[in-house]
Design an enzyme around this catalytic site. Structure first.
Site, PDB file in Angstrom:
ATOM      1  CE  LYS A 216      30.465  38.394  46.253  1.00  0.00           C
ATOM      2  NZ  LYS A 216      30.424  37.227  47.088  1.00  0.00           N
ATOM      3  NE  ARG A 262      33.851  39.097  52.589  1.00  0.00           N
ATOM      4  CZ  ARG A 262      34.185  39.746  51.476  1.00  0.00           C
ATOM      5  NH1 ARG A 262      33.256  40.093  50.592  1.00  0.00           N
ATOM      6  NH2 ARG A 262      35.446  40.059  51.248  1.00  0.00           N
TER       7      ARG A 262
HETATM    8  N1  PMM Z   1      33.032  37.180  48.535  1.00  0.00           N
HETATM    9  C1  PMM Z   1      34.205  37.732  48.248  1.00  0.00           C
HETATM   10  C2  PMM Z   1      35.287  37.588  49.139  1.00  0.00           C
HETATM   11  N2  PMM Z   1      35.148  36.937  50.294  1.00  0.00           N
HETATM   12  N3  PMM Z   1      33.788  35.746  51.806  1.00  0.00           N
HETATM   13  C3  PMM Z   1      32.626  35.196  52.121  1.00  0.00           C
HETATM   14  N4  PMM Z   1      32.481  34.527  53.285  1.00  0.00           N
HETATM   15  N5  PMM Z   1      31.553  35.283  51.289  1.00  0.00           N
HETATM   16  C4  PMM Z   1      31.610  35.935  50.101  1.00  0.00           C
HETATM   17  O1  PMM Z   1      30.601  35.959  49.398  1.00  0.00           O
HETATM   18  C5  PMM Z   1      32.857  36.517  49.722  1.00  0.00           C
HETATM   19  C6  PMM Z   1      33.945  36.397  50.622  1.00  0.00           C
HETATM   20  C7  PMM Z   1      34.388  38.485  46.964  1.00  0.00           C
HETATM   21  O2  PMM Z   1      34.054  39.837  47.135  1.00  0.00           O
HETATM   22  P1  PMM Z   1      35.132  41.028  47.371  1.00  0.00           P
HETATM   23  O3  PMM Z   1      36.137  40.962  46.248  1.00  0.00           O
HETATM   24  O4  PMM Z   1      34.326  42.246  47.363  1.00  0.00           O
HETATM   25  O5  PMM Z   1      35.803  40.861  48.690  1.00  0.00           O
END
Ligand code: PMM
Length: 417
Positions: A216, A262
């Site tokens: 991030k 995650r």
């Molecule tokens: N961040 C993203 C997508 N899904 N789910 C949870 N539980 N927590 C998060 O911080 C989160 C998520 C965005 O990141 P990505 O685009 O790399 O999937």
């Protein structure tokens, strides 16, 4: 101190436009191969997402989202791979749970789709599906305009607690709730770091805490301050430039009591977590037996159930007349058990039933006479620790009529186990 095992959620975005891996796993075969690879690298489960939450990304229709994720979920489930569905749409969550997804991961925490809590409740009841409740303030906007907080940690914690209570009221089993502070969603980089440093405040809610810091912006900004040669080295290694920093965050998150992380780079996080676990294991104080001694951090959040003055007539003592005639024993039991889920759901099943605790203690004290109240206290502690989720028991056994030749008020022993 951690060292406890932590869940690793491997990210599998089957989207053309996610911010770090968009477009890489759009066809089912490649996506499934990637899911298998994540598991081989140490993932506990694979988080399948069909819509990017990147600020400014194109919204996807629910049908399109379902068409992207369901074939992948079905194929992973068929291979015995545990799956979560990353969606803010109830219909997608419902279809995924019915297809075998073990987790519904909603970054909006059930606020985006009014049907989400009911779907999560039905899935919790029917399949034991867990509900990951994320914190955000709306569809991510490019300008990050909604990041005004007086105290981001308290506000996020309170919002998540309220969302969890709402989900539980809808019928989600409290034991199926996981919370996530939603790093990067309506939070500045500084606020994200505050949330990370105060993870124990979130863990003190009693809900398992998931951390999603992987790749991030907060990491990119921090790495941007390093000398250029560092980034050049990362480029040469062909890994994502934020993966090493992500793995370090995973280790710190484990240490701070997170339930899970995650991440995109599962292999890196698995290594970082192994280091953290080895470090924690080696630094545990040991008892004479070589077993780790309980630490205050392990004991938990300070919640307690206390039962005092429980009167039991029994035959313990070193003198024959004590064995024959018997006498009164008084038991005080203080047990450490996290009460948050019980309070949030007003659910007896999530706590220790004090009536049952009293019955079990009375049975333990009444049976098999022994010489010492130390032995009785040890026996009662074992009974108390046998109740689910009891992490510590402080047991005092008093013998107010003990055969002592002088006036006295009471005599007791206390054990803490
Ligand atoms: N961040 C993203 C997508 N899904 N789910 C949870 N539980 N927590 C998060 O911080 C989160 C998520 C965005 O990141 P990505 O685009 O790399 O999937």
């Amino acid at each position: 101190m951690s060292g406890a095992s932590i869940e690793v959620m491997g990210v599998l975005n089957v989207t053309p436009d996610s911010f770090s891996d968009g477009g890489k796993y759009v066809d089912v075969e490649t996506a499934v191969r990637r899911g298998e690879e994540l598991m081989t690298q140490g993932a506990s489960f694979v988080d399948v997402g069909g819509e990017s939450t990147r600020p400014g990304s194109e919204p996807v229709s629910e049908d399109e989202e379902a068409a992207r994720v369901l074939p992948v979920i079905r194929a992973l489930v068929a291979r015995g791979i545990p799956v979560s569905i990353d969606t803010i749409h109830a219909s997608t969550a419902e279809a995924a749970a019915n297809a075998g997804a073990g987790f519904i991961n909603d970054v909006s925490g059930g606020t985006h789709d009014p049907r989400m809590c009911d779907v999560a409740a039905a899935a919790s009841k029917a399949h034991g599906t867990k509900f990951i409740i994320g914190h955000w303030r709306g569809i991510p906007d490019l300008g990050h305009h909604r990041s005004d907080y007086t105290d981001v940690v308290t506000e996020v914690r309170d919002a998540l607690t309220a969302l969890a209570a709402q989900a539980i009221r809808a019928g989600v089993d409290p034991a199926h709730v996981v919370i996530d502070p939603g790093l990067g969603f309506d939070k500045t980089d500084a606020q994200c770091w505050q949330l990370l440093t105060r993870l124990p405040d979130l863990a003190a809610t009693g809900y398992p805490v998931l951390v999603g810091a992987s790749r991030k912006r907060m990491l990119g900004e921090m790495l941007g301050g390093l000398p250029g040669a560092v980034t050049a080295h990362i480029d040469a290694c062909e890994t994502h430039e934020r993966d090493l920093a992500t793995s370090v965050v995973s280790a710190f998150a484990a240490r701070a009591g997170a339930w899970g992380v995650r991440v995109h780079d599962v292999a890196g996080t698995t290594q970082a977590l192994a280091v953290e676990a080895a470090w924690s294991a080696a630094s545990q104080p040991t008892t004479g037996s070589g077993l780790p001694a309980a630490s205050t951090a392990e004991v938990g959040n300070g919640d307690r159930i206390t039962l005092t003055g429980l009167e039991v007539f029994a035959h313990h003592g070193v003198f024959d007349f004590e064995r024959e005639q018997g006498q009164k024993f008084l038991i005080d039991a203080e047990i450490s058990v996290n009460l948050h889920a019980a309070a949030a759901g007003d659910a007896l099943g999530q706590t220790v039933h004090y009536g049952e605790l009293a019955d079990a203690i009375v049975d333990a004290v009444k049976r098999d006479p022994v010489d010492l109240i130390e032995t009785v206290a040890e026996r009662v502690a074992a009974v108390a620790l046998g109740f689910p989720s009891v992490r510590e028991a402080r047991i005092t056994v008093s013998k107010p009529d003990a055969p002592i030749e002088h006036p006295f008020e009471n005599v007791s022993v206390t054990v803490v186990r």
